[in-house]
Design a protein around this motif. Structure first.
Motif, PDB file in Angstrom:
ATOM      1  N   ALA A  91       0.861  -1.187   0.000  1.00 17.19           N
ATOM      2  CA  ALA A  91       0.000   0.000   0.000  1.00 17.19           C
ATOM      3  C   ALA A  91       0.893   1.230   0.000  1.00 17.19           C
ATOM      4  O   ALA A  91       1.056   1.903   1.021  1.00 17.19           O
ATOM      5  N   LEU A  92       1.484   1.549  -1.130  1.00 17.61           N
ATOM      6  CA  LEU A  92       2.479   2.614  -1.220  1.00 17.61           C
ATOM      7  C   LEU A  92       1.824   3.996  -1.263  1.00 17.61           C
ATOM      8  O   LEU A  92       0.731   4.160  -1.805  1.00 17.61           O
ATOM      9  N   PRO A  93       2.512   5.009  -0.736  1.00 15.16           N
ATOM     10  CA  PRO A  93       1.950   6.367  -0.691  1.00 15.16           C
ATOM     11  C   PRO A  93       2.238   7.183  -1.949  1.00 15.16           C
ATOM     12  O   PRO A  93       2.311   8.403  -1.885  1.00 15.16           O
ATOM     13  N   TYR A  94       2.419   6.529  -3.082  1.00 14.13           N
ATOM     14  CA  TYR A  94       2.769   7.217  -4.320  1.00 14.13           C
ATOM     15  C   TYR A  94       1.596   7.195  -5.296  1.00 14.13           C
ATOM     16  O   TYR A  94       0.805   6.251  -5.324  1.00 14.13           O
ATOM     17  N   GLU A  95       1.510   8.232  -6.119  1.00 16.23           N
ATOM     18  CA  GLU A  95       0.451   8.325  -7.105  1.00 16.23           C
ATOM     19  C   GLU A  95       0.655   7.301  -8.221  1.00 16.23           C
ATOM     20  O   GLU A  95       1.759   6.780  -8.408  1.00 16.23           O
ATOM     21  N   ASP A  96      -0.379   7.035  -8.967  1.00 16.69           N
ATOM     22  CA  ASP A  96      -0.276   6.140 -10.122  1.00 16.69           C
ATOM     23  C   ASP A  96       0.732   6.704 -11.121  1.00 16.69           C
ATOM     24  O   ASP A  96       0.813   7.919 -11.335  1.00 16.69           O
ATOM     25  N   ASN A  97       1.492   5.795 -11.720  1.00 11.36           N
ATOM     26  CA  ASN A  97       2.407   6.166 -12.818  1.00 11.36           C
ATOM     27  C   ASN A  97       3.358   7.294 -12.436  1.00 11.36           C
ATOM     28  O   ASN A  97       3.599   8.216 -13.222  1.00 11.36           O
ATOM     29  N   SER A  98       3.924   7.218 -11.227  1.00 13.73           N
ATOM     30  CA  SER A  98       4.755   8.324 -10.738  1.00 13.73           C
ATOM     31  C   SER A  98       6.213   7.949 -10.497  1.00 13.73           C
ATOM     32  O   SER A  98       7.038   8.837 -10.248  1.00 13.73           O
ATOM     33  N   LEU A  99       6.565   6.671 -10.550  1.00  9.56           N
ATOM     34  CA  LEU A  99       7.914   6.238 -10.224  1.00  9.56           C
ATOM     35  C   LEU A  99       8.635   5.698 -11.453  1.00  9.56           C
ATOM     36  O   LEU A  99       8.028   5.065 -12.317  1.00  9.56           O
ATOM     37  N   ASP A 100       9.943   5.936 -11.504  1.00 10.90           N
ATOM     38  CA  ASP A 100      10.767   5.380 -12.582  1.00 10.90           C
ATOM     39  C   ASP A 100      11.221   3.957 -12.266  1.00 10.90           C
ATOM     40  O   ASP A 100      11.418   3.147 -13.172  1.00 10.90           O
ATOM     41  N   ALA A 101      11.409   3.670 -10.986  1.00  8.01           N
ATOM     42  CA  ALA A 101      11.880   2.341 -10.593  1.00  8.01           C
ATOM     43  C   ALA A 101      11.442   2.034  -9.165  1.00  8.01           C
ATOM     44  O   ALA A 101      11.267   2.941  -8.347  1.00  8.01           O
ATOM     45  N   VAL A 102      11.267   0.744  -8.885  1.00  9.35           N
ATOM     46  CA  VAL A 102      10.931   0.259  -7.549  1.00  9.35           C
ATOM     47  C   VAL A 102      11.871  -0.893  -7.222  1.00  9.35           C
ATOM     48  O   VAL A 102      12.179  -1.726  -8.082  1.00  9.35           O
ATOM     49  N   VAL A 103      12.331  -0.937  -5.977  1.00 10.10           N
ATOM     50  CA  VAL A 103      13.172  -2.034  -5.483  1.00 10.10           C
ATOM     51  C   VAL A 103      12.397  -2.761  -4.392  1.00 10.10           C
ATOM     52  O   VAL A 103      11.897  -2.133  -3.454  1.00 10.10           O
ATOM     53  N   LEU A 104      12.303  -4.085  -4.524  1.00 11.22           N
ATOM     54  CA  LEU A 104      11.497  -4.897  -3.600  1.00 11.22           C
ATOM     55  C   LEU A 104      12.320  -6.071  -3.089  1.00 11.22           C
ATOM     56  O   LEU A 104      12.803  -6.885  -3.869  1.00 11.22           O
ATOM     57  N   ASP A 105      12.459  -6.157  -1.765  1.00 12.32           N
ATOM     58  CA  ASP A 105      13.219  -7.250  -1.144  1.00 12.32           C
ATOM     59  C   ASP A 105      12.562  -7.640   0.178  1.00 12.32           C
ATOM     60  O   ASP A 105      13.119  -7.423   1.251  1.00 12.32           O
ATOM     61  N   PRO A 106      11.362  -8.219   0.132  1.00 12.14           N
ATOM     62  CA  PRO A 106      10.701  -8.632   1.377  1.00 12.14           C
ATOM     63  C   PRO A 106      11.322  -9.915   1.920  1.00 12.14           C
ATOM     64  O   PRO A 106      12.101 -10.578   1.213  1.00 12.14           O
ATOM     65  N   PRO A 107      11.010 -10.300   3.154  1.00  9.73           N
ATOM     66  CA  PRO A 107      11.475 -11.603   3.660  1.00  9.73           C
ATOM     67  C   PRO A 107      10.991 -12.720   2.746  1.00  9.73           C
ATOM     68  O   PRO A 107       9.825 -12.755   2.365  1.00  9.73           O
ATOM     69  N   TYR A 108      11.906 -13.601   2.355  1.00 11.91           N
ATOM     70  CA  TYR A 108      11.523 -14.641   1.404  1.00 11.91           C
ATOM     71  C   TYR A 108      11.679 -16.046   1.971  1.00 11.91           C
ATOM     72  O   TYR A 108      11.908 -17.005   1.251  1.00 11.91           O
ATOM     73  N   MET A 109      11.527 -16.176   3.296  1.00 15.01           N
ATOM     74  CA  MET A 109      11.489 -17.489   3.945  1.00 15.01           C
ATOM     75  C   MET A 109      10.150 -17.619   4.652  1.00 15.01           C
ATOM     76  O   MET A 109       9.730 -16.702   5.362  1.00 15.01           O
ATOM     77  N   GLU A 110       9.486 -18.746   4.490  1.00 16.98           N
ATOM     78  CA  GLU A 110       8.159 -18.895   5.089  1.00 16.98           C
ATOM     79  C   GLU A 110       8.206 -18.786   6.612  1.00 16.98           C
ATOM     80  O   GLU A 110       7.222 -18.379   7.234  1.00 16.98           O
TER      81      GLU A 110
END
Length: 260
Positions: A91-110
């Motif tokens: 639930a990001l606080p950014y407007e639609d079509n407003s970013l050039d790039a996003v970096v995503l690294d959530p926890p990836y172990m169950e």
């Protein structure tokens, strides 16, 4: 060092194109798909290859900023957030079509998504991992076990798609895992889901640990121990564009000076 051009996936077909003339120079100084080293070593190369200077980049799971330790921050407009700062990557606080790039690294172990705090992974040999990658309060919603991992990736990917501009870049860190005695190829699941959501899978990097992972209690090994992870690079497809029309073309950086 050879000049690198940042590429986007589309090149409109033209009927009046002149015959192509081969250019460039012979070199072995190129970005490679497999590396032995740390995230901080590899991430600047991924940015240089795929994100033009001047880009507005939202790292939505910033944590301690490990990825950015060797990056010249003057080249990018970095928006650093994570769950501990009150920003959920779903639930990001950014407007639609407003970013050039996003970096995503959530926890990836169950194990990080177990409902009871005492049952969460991150103790013993995983303590360093939890320190850097987990805030300890991941909410699995209705999903559990490995499904909680993919649920987070899928929802965060959909939110990134909303906030990215057309041809915007999404860089995702992930790792496959064995959960409930079953092999899960998480990077394949993410690619399949994101392409259905409107992304083009542009690149993949394999990161191999320099040291050997330890095992605290081993009775009988039935799967290879994971000592590698992935950086996946996606591009948001413009509306009406399909994967079969994906091509690469040179683009300018956000400051109009071109990319290198």
């Amino acid at each position: 060092m050879a000049v690198r051009r940042t590429l986007l996936p589309f090149d409109e077909e033209r009927s009046d194109k002149k015959r192509r003339v081969q250019g460039g120079e012979a070199t072995s100084d190129v970005a490679l798909s497999a590396h032995v080293g740390s995230n901080a070593d590899i991430f600047p190369q991924i940015l240089a290859l795929h994100v033009p200077e001047g880009a507005r980049v939202a790292d939505v799971t910033y944590g301690r900023g490990v990825f950015w330790r060797n990056v010249d921050l003057s080249k990018y407009e970095l928006l650093a957030t994570d769950i501990s700062s009150g920003v959920d990557c779903r639930a990001l606080p950014y407007e639609d079509n407003s970013l050039d790039a996003v970096v995503l690294d959530p926890p990836y172990m169950e194990g990080f998504f177990r409902r009871e705090a005492g049952h969460k992974a991150g103790g013993g040999t995983h303590s360093a991992f939890r320190k850097y990658y987990s805030n300890g309060d991941e909410a699995p919603a209705l999903a559990k076990w490995h499904a909680a991992v993919t649920d987070l990736y899928f929802k965060a990917g959909a939110e990134a798609h909303r906030a990215l501009k057309d041809n915007g870049v999404l860089i995702v860190k992930c790792q496959d895992e064995v959960s409930a005695n079953r092999q899960w190829l998480t990077h394949v699941e993410i690619i399949n889901e994101y392409e259905k959501a409107g992304f083009y899978t542009k690149d993949l990097f394999v990161i191999v640990r320099a040291n050997k992972p330890g095992v605290s209690r081993l009775m009988r090994q039935v799967h290879a121990r994971k000592n590698h992870s992935y950086f996946l690079v996606f591009v948001k497809l413009p509306r009406g564009k399909g994967h079969l029309r994906a091509r690469s073309r040179a683009i300018s950086s956000s400051n109009g000076k071109g990319s290198s």
